[in-house]
Design an enzyme around this catalytic site. Structure first.
Site, PDB file in Angstrom:
ATOM      1  N   TYR A   1      -5.350  -8.276   8.242  1.00 49.94           N
ATOM      2  CA  TYR A   1      -6.465  -8.732   7.428  1.00 49.94           C
ATOM      3  C   TYR A   1      -6.555 -10.246   7.508  1.00 49.94           C
ATOM      4  O   TYR A   1      -5.599 -10.952   7.161  1.00 49.94           O
ATOM      5  CB  TYR A   1      -6.321  -8.297   5.959  1.00 49.94           C
ATOM      6  CG  TYR A   1      -7.504  -8.770   5.144  1.00 49.94           C
ATOM      7  CD1 TYR A   1      -8.746  -8.171   5.312  1.00 49.94           C
ATOM      8  CD2 TYR A   1      -7.402  -9.847   4.273  1.00 49.94           C
ATOM      9  CE1 TYR A   1      -9.860  -8.623   4.621  1.00 49.94           C
ATOM     10  CE2 TYR A   1      -8.511 -10.303   3.572  1.00 49.94           C
ATOM     11  CZ  TYR A   1      -9.736  -9.685   3.756  1.00 49.94           C
ATOM     12  OH  TYR A   1     -10.837 -10.140   3.082  1.00 49.94           O
TER      13      TYR A   1
ATOM     14  N   GLN B   1     -12.165  -3.505   0.313  1.00 47.52           N
ATOM     15  CA  GLN B   1     -12.710  -2.415   1.134  1.00 47.52           C
ATOM     16  C   GLN B   1     -12.092  -2.394   2.530  1.00 47.52           C
ATOM     17  O   GLN B   1     -11.933  -1.321   3.122  1.00 47.52           O
ATOM     18  CB  GLN B   1     -14.237  -2.502   1.209  1.00 47.52           C
ATOM     19  CG  GLN B   1     -14.813  -3.783   1.780  1.00 47.52           C
ATOM     20  CD  GLN B   1     -15.049  -4.861   0.728  1.00 47.52           C
ATOM     21  OE1 GLN B   1     -14.383  -4.893  -0.302  1.00 47.52           O
ATOM     22  NE2 GLN B   1     -16.006  -5.744   0.977  1.00 47.52           N
TER      23      GLN B   1
ATOM     24  N   ASN C   1      -7.239 -12.754  -1.644  1.00 44.40           N
ATOM     25  CA  ASN C   1      -7.371 -13.068  -3.067  1.00 44.40           C
ATOM     26  C   ASN C   1      -6.723 -11.971  -3.910  1.00 44.40           C
ATOM     27  O   ASN C   1      -6.064 -11.060  -3.385  1.00 44.40           O
ATOM     28  CB  ASN C   1      -8.844 -13.269  -3.429  1.00 44.40           C
ATOM     29  CG  ASN C   1      -9.689 -12.034  -3.153  1.00 44.40           C
ATOM     30  OD1 ASN C   1      -9.193 -10.908  -3.044  1.00 44.40           O
ATOM     31  ND2 ASN C   1     -10.983 -12.228  -3.011  1.00 44.40           N
TER      32      ASN C   1
ATOM     33  N   SER D   1      -2.920 -18.897  -2.764  1.00 46.95           N
ATOM     34  CA  SER D   1      -1.935 -19.848  -2.251  1.00 46.95           C
ATOM     35  C   SER D   1      -1.346 -20.717  -3.356  1.00 46.95           C
ATOM     36  O   SER D   1      -1.977 -20.969  -4.386  1.00 46.95           O
ATOM     37  CB  SER D   1      -2.587 -20.732  -1.192  1.00 46.95           C
ATOM     38  OG  SER D   1      -1.612 -21.435  -0.473  1.00 46.95           O
TER      39      SER D   1
ATOM     40  N   GLN E   1      -3.271 -27.378  -0.965  1.00 47.96           N
ATOM     41  CA  GLN E   1      -3.250 -26.007  -1.475  1.00 47.96           C
ATOM     42  C   GLN E   1      -4.380 -25.765  -2.468  1.00 47.96           C
ATOM     43  O   GLN E   1      -4.978 -24.695  -2.503  1.00 47.96           O
ATOM     44  CB  GLN E   1      -1.901 -25.713  -2.137  1.00 47.96           C
ATOM     45  CG  GLN E   1      -0.744 -25.667  -1.174  1.00 47.96           C
ATOM     46  CD  GLN E   1      -1.021 -24.756   0.012  1.00 47.96           C
ATOM     47  OE1 GLN E   1      -1.330 -23.579  -0.155  1.00 47.96           O
ATOM     48  NE2 GLN E   1      -0.919 -25.289   1.222  1.00 47.96           N
TER      49      GLN E   1
ATOM     50  N   HIS F   1      -7.747 -24.366  -1.301  1.00 51.01           N
ATOM     51  CA  HIS F   1      -7.890 -22.977  -0.847  1.00 51.01           C
ATOM     52  C   HIS F   1      -8.823 -22.189  -1.754  1.00 51.01           C
ATOM     53  O   HIS F   1      -9.589 -21.350  -1.285  1.00 51.01           O
ATOM     54  CB  HIS F   1      -6.522 -22.289  -0.814  1.00 51.01           C
ATOM     55  CG  HIS F   1      -5.808 -22.441   0.493  1.00 51.01           C
ATOM     56  ND1 HIS F   1      -6.277 -21.908   1.671  1.00 51.01           N
ATOM     57  CD2 HIS F   1      -4.649 -23.059   0.807  1.00 51.01           C
ATOM     58  CE1 HIS F   1      -5.447 -22.199   2.654  1.00 51.01           C
ATOM     59  NE2 HIS F   1      -4.450 -22.898   2.163  1.00 51.01           N
TER      60      HIS F   1
ATOM     61  N   GLU G   1       5.553 -20.067  -2.949  1.00 48.91           N
ATOM     62  CA  GLU G   1       5.184 -19.723  -1.570  1.00 48.91           C
ATOM     63  C   GLU G   1       5.566 -20.864  -0.637  1.00 48.91           C
ATOM     64  O   GLU G   1       6.209 -20.665   0.398  1.00 48.91           O
ATOM     65  CB  GLU G   1       3.681 -19.467  -1.508  1.00 48.91           C
ATOM     66  CG  GLU G   1       3.164 -19.164  -0.114  1.00 48.91           C
ATOM     67  CD  GLU G   1       1.651 -19.149  -0.041  1.00 48.91           C
ATOM     68  OE1 GLU G   1       1.107 -18.576   0.924  1.00 48.91           O
ATOM     69  OE2 GLU G   1       0.986 -19.722  -0.938  1.00 48.91           O
ATOM     70  N   HIS G   2       5.152 -22.087  -0.979  1.00 48.10           N
ATOM     71  CA  HIS G   2       5.493 -23.286  -0.215  1.00 48.10           C
ATOM     72  C   HIS G   2       6.278 -24.232  -1.118  1.00 48.10           C
ATOM     73  O   HIS G   2       5.846 -24.514  -2.238  1.00 48.10           O
ATOM     74  CB  HIS G   2       4.229 -24.017   0.257  1.00 48.10           C
ATOM     75  CG  HIS G   2       3.278 -23.169   1.026  1.00 48.10           C
ATOM     76  ND1 HIS G   2       2.127 -22.631   0.449  1.00 48.10           N
ATOM     77  CD2 HIS G   2       3.280 -22.746   2.317  1.00 48.10           C
ATOM     78  CE1 HIS G   2       1.474 -21.931   1.369  1.00 48.10           C
ATOM     79  NE2 HIS G   2       2.151 -21.984   2.502  1.00 48.10           N
TER      80      HIS G   2
ATOM     81  N   ASP H   1       1.222 -24.550   8.192  1.00 50.87           N
ATOM     82  CA  ASP H   1       0.030 -23.709   8.096  1.00 50.87           C
ATOM     83  C   ASP H   1      -0.592 -23.463   9.458  1.00 50.87           C
ATOM     84  O   ASP H   1      -1.217 -22.422   9.674  1.00 50.87           O
ATOM     85  CB  ASP H   1      -1.013 -24.376   7.195  1.00 50.87           C
ATOM     86  CG  ASP H   1      -0.917 -23.919   5.757  1.00 50.87           C
ATOM     87  OD1 ASP H   1      -0.152 -22.981   5.474  1.00 50.87           O
ATOM     88  OD2 ASP H   1      -1.609 -24.509   4.906  1.00 50.87           O
TER      89      ASP H   1
ATOM     90  N   GLU I   1      32.321  16.820  -2.060  1.00 55.23           N
ATOM     91  CA  GLU I   1      30.954  16.960  -2.547  1.00 55.23           C
ATOM     92  C   GLU I   1      30.495  18.419  -2.577  1.00 55.23           C
ATOM     93  O   GLU I   1      29.336  18.705  -2.856  1.00 55.23           O
ATOM     94  CB  GLU I   1      30.001  16.127  -1.679  1.00 55.23           C
ATOM     95  CG  GLU I   1      30.285  14.631  -1.791  1.00 55.23           C
ATOM     96  CD  GLU I   1      29.237  13.757  -1.103  1.00 55.23           C
ATOM     97  OE1 GLU I   1      28.371  14.308  -0.388  1.00 55.23           O
ATOM     98  OE2 GLU I   1      29.286  12.533  -1.309  1.00 55.23           O
TER      99      GLU I   1
ATOM    100  N   HIS J   1      28.227  21.085   5.642  1.00 48.82           N
ATOM    101  CA  HIS J   1      28.540  19.784   6.239  1.00 48.82           C
ATOM    102  C   HIS J   1      29.919  19.831   6.897  1.00 48.82           C
ATOM    103  O   HIS J   1      30.115  19.339   8.014  1.00 48.82           O
ATOM    104  CB  HIS J   1      28.510  18.686   5.175  1.00 48.82           C
ATOM    105  CG  HIS J   1      27.139  18.212   4.807  1.00 48.82           C
ATOM    106  ND1 HIS J   1      26.205  19.024   4.233  1.00 48.82           N
ATOM    107  CD2 HIS J   1      26.547  16.991   4.943  1.00 48.82           C
ATOM    108  CE1 HIS J   1      25.097  18.338   4.014  1.00 48.82           C
ATOM    109  NE2 HIS J   1      25.268  17.095   4.444  1.00 48.82           N
TER     110      HIS J   1
END
Length: 428
Positions: free
Chosen positions: A127, A189, A212, A237, A259, A262, A326-327, A360, A414, A419
């Site tokens: 995406y 979507q 977003n 961001s 940032q 953004h 994040e950064h 970036d 067990e 087994h």
């Protein structure tokens, strides 16, 4: 401009409030995204075309562009821009190609050999955000490791521009990546289309890419409802700058604004040991903000951002590790002594001359990173994100004689007789 707090005066609830971002208290985002996902699942391409008209203002006859159309659009950009994208592509490739390593086989005891081998995830969906800023760099950040991993099918979705096309920079990146189709679908979507599939868009095995709050929520929802996985929750961001008195106010202001521009839901945090520096950064922010084309958007982000005055760098890093940005930018002279104290961050930028924007675009590291505190448990995108690792083992009869009695005993403990029998029948 930035609200300023003193760390020592903050109690637990105060700090928790500062750490919280991008919440959906009224559940409005969730309800909207659920509705979109259900619509796409039921109505497929027709729903996607309707959302393109509703959200992007574009009437689409078809939902994709093919190789000849991509080539025509790519030809519109200049040689200087092509060269910049080629350098970014090469650096990102160079950094990521070292990540695909073959692991050694291990003989855990004589005759018992175990190892792992990577296999590419066959179908991946990328995406690429659009809207107010189209990000060809994100296409490189996702497409390069997907190519190195060897993914067989790469589905790319990005919102259409006003003319129903993509921009030339995205088109040229598609050519660099040898991807010959792009789907003109954005938002929640697009995530739904890749998760469930439509007549035009293939269902994928894993979805990648930032976005977003709607995109992030859609990724989380489809992961919980399908067998499609996601790279990470990567939402709006954010940057956190740790600085002492050696920091340059102009540099710090520029990094914060990088940032903030953004989008209005981005966040830019300054954590400093120097009150004068904070004041100087405030002045620099006002001066630089006035010169930005996206000043209105950046100003909204700054209104949701803040500065914190700490007594020392240990205190500053303690807050940073709680925030898990994040950064993270370390704007100090003696940054080397601080590296081992960083435990939670998506990507770290060290020293006065290491702007976050280098990462970036073109230094080579990946800019698709966990946000909203998820850096406490998630890593950024890498080649590992596009592969799964399968374990193998081979046991000789000597090995089975060595390990068999242990397996038989543990199976008995067990109360799993079959087994035990799977070993005993071979040894018998």
């Amino acid at each position: 401009m930035l609200k300023t707090y003193t760390y020592s005066s903050l109690n637990g609830p105060d700090i928790q409030k500062l750490l919280t971002r991008n919440t959906d208290p009224s559940n409005a985002i969730t309800q909207s995204v659920v509705s979109i996902i259900d619509d796409v699942r039921a109505n497929g391409d027709a729903a996607l075309k309707a959302y393109a008209e509703r959200f992007d203002g574009v009437h689409l006859e078809k939902l994709y562009l093919e190789a000849d159309e991509i080539a025509a659009i790519a030809s519109s950009i200049g040689r200087e821009q092509r060269r910049a994208l080629e350098i970014a592509f090469a650096n990102i490739y160079r950094f990521h190609e070292t990540q695909l390593r073959k692991e050694k086989a291990v003989e855990t005891m004589p005759g018992v050999k175990c190892w792992r081998e990577p296999r590419p995830i066959e179908k991946v969906g990328l995406y690429i955000p659009g809207g107010s800023a189209v990000l060809p760099s994100t296409l490189l950040m996702l497409g390069v490791p997907a190519r190195i991993a060897g993914c067989k099918e790469i589905v790319v979705c990005s919102p259409p521009q006003a003319n129903g096309m993509i921009n030339g920079y995205v088109a040229y990146c598609l050519q660099l990546l040898k991807i010959d189709k792009i789907y003109l679908v954005g938002g929640a979507q697009a995530i739904a289309a890749m998760a469930y599939g439509t007549a035009s868009i293939s269902k994928v095995d894993k979805i990648f890419g930032p976005g977003n709050q709607y995109v992030t929520k859609a990724k989380s929802l489809v992961q919980s409802k399908t067998n499609v996985s996601i790279d990470m929750p990567a939402g709006p961001s954010e940057v956190l700058v740790v600085a002492d008195g050696t920091g340059n106010p102009q540099y710090i202001a520029a990094d914060l604004l990088a940032q903030a521009e953004h989008g209005p839901d981005s966040q830019a945090i300054l954590v400093s040991t120097d009150q004068t520096l904070i004041a100087d950064v405030q002045v620099a922010l006002e001066e630089q903000l006035a010169q930005l084309p996206r000043a209105t958007m950046a100003a909204k982000a700054l209104a949701n951002s803040y500065a914190i005055l700490c007594s020392d760098l240990d205190e500053a890093l303690a807050f940073s590790n709680q925030y898990a940005p994040e950064h993270l930018i370390i704007e100090t002279e003696d940054w080397e002594s601080l590296v081992q104290k960083i435990s939670n961050a998506g990507s770290v930028f060290l020293g006065h001359d290491t702007p976050e924007s280098a990462g970036d675009y073109a230094s080579g590291t990946n800019h698709t990173l966990p946000t909203s505190g998820y850096a406490r448990s998630y890593s950024g995108v890498s080649v590992d994100s596009f592969v799964k690792k399968i374990t193998f083992q081979h046991i000789t009869m000597e090995g089975l004689r060595n390990i068999g009695p242990t397996v038989e005993l543990l199976a008995e403990l067990e109360d799993l007789q079959a087994h035990k029998n799977a070993v005993s029948i071979r040894l018998g």
